[in-house]
Design an enzyme around this catalytic site. Structure first.
Site, mmCIF file in Angstrom:
data_model
loop_
_atom_site.group_PDB
_atom_site.id
_atom_site.type_symbol
_atom_site.label_atom_id
_atom_site.label_comp_id
_atom_site.label_asym_id
_atom_site.label_seq_id
_atom_site.Cartn_x
_atom_site.Cartn_y
_atom_site.Cartn_z
ATOM 1 N N GLY A 46 0.810 -1.334 -0.178
ATOM 2 C CA GLY A 46 -0.046 0.043 -0.034
ATOM 3 C C GLY A 46 0.838 1.130 0.017
ATOM 4 C CD GLN A 51 3.563 5.709 2.498
ATOM 5 O OE1 GLN A 51 2.716 5.243 2.297
ATOM 6 N NE2 GLN A 51 4.596 5.020 3.218
ATOM 7 C CB CYS A 91 5.516 2.072 7.355
ATOM 8 S SG CYS A 91 4.926 3.426 6.356
ATOM 9 C CG LEU A 92 6.876 0.881 1.161
ATOM 10 C CD1 LEU A 92 6.288 1.212 -0.099
ATOM 11 C CD2 LEU A 92 8.068 -0.251 1.175
ATOM 12 C CG HIS A 133 -0.252 1.266 7.403
ATOM 13 N ND1 HIS A 133 0.588 0.856 8.146
ATOM 14 C CD2 HIS A 133 0.444 2.100 6.604
ATOM 15 C CE1 HIS A 133 1.849 1.192 7.886
ATOM 16 N NE2 HIS A 133 1.555 2.205 6.941
ATOM 17 C CD GLU A 134 -0.872 2.745 2.898
ATOM 18 O OE1 GLU A 134 -0.235 3.604 2.719
ATOM 19 O OE2 GLU A 134 -0.092 1.389 3.043
ATOM 20 C CG HIS A 137 0.765 6.624 5.581
ATOM 21 N ND1 HIS A 137 1.929 7.207 6.028
ATOM 22 C CD2 HIS A 137 1.050 5.495 5.428
ATOM 23 C CE1 HIS A 137 2.863 6.139 6.288
ATOM 24 N NE2 HIS A 137 2.126 5.057 5.683
HETATM 25 CO CO CO Z 1 3.233 3.153 5.597
#
Ligand code: CO
Length: 164
Positions: A46, A51, A91-92, A133-134, A137
């Site tokens: 995701g 991000q 998480c990236l 999660h997204e 963000h």
């Molecule tokens: Co993330």
């Protein structure tokens, strides 16, 4: 299509509340395609627009990792939650950190798809976890913020040492 660099902790944009998308032109279309490409390039499940440094409420996800299965939700809103479940999360934007986290197990989501059409989805399990999660963000929240107090303090101290 292009791969965009993923913004990493502690970049200020990761703490910003993203604004709703109000137009869906060629520029937004390209951005969404680039987000999908960026997600795959990084082997992510995701990605939120913040991000990649874009202050707009767009998320992309793919819980199967199979190309073509991606889901795009613009201005996503959680309208119903059900159940609780614990699962592994990373998480990236917070590389090298992975923790167990409790989230809602089932969600009803409303938003717009890539064509700008209103959609309503009932999701559960991993898909529900990714969407929570997204959306976090888009509200400037990182998954580590949702850890129990002492765990969170420990992780943030480690990150501070590593990322400055
Ligand atoms: Co993330």
């Amino acid at each position: 299509m292009a791969v965009i660099e993923v913004v990493k902790y502690p970049a200020p944009i990761l703490r910003q509340k993203a604004k709703p998308l109000t137009s869906l032109t060629e520029a937004e279309n390209i951005l969404i395609k680039d987000m999908i490409e960026t997600m795959y390039f990084n082997n992510g499940v995701g990605l939120a627009a913040t991000q990649v440094g874009i202050d707009r409420r767009i998320i992309v996800l793919n819980d199967t990792q199979k190309k073509g299965d991606e889901l795009v939700i613009i201005n996503p809103k959680i309208v119903h939650v059900g159940g609780r479940v614990t699962g592994q999360e990373g998480c990236l934007s917070v590389p090298g950190v992975s923790r167990e986290l409790r989230r809602a197990n089932a969600l009803r989501i409303e938003g717009l798809n890539m064509e700008g059409k209103e959609i309503r989805l009932d999701v559960k399990g991993l898909t529900a976890r990714i969407i929570q999660h997204e959306i976090d963000h888009l509200d400037g929240i990182l998954f580590v913020d949702r850890l129990p107090f002492f765990q969170r303090r420990k992780v943030l101290a480690e990150l501070k040492k590593r990322c400055g």
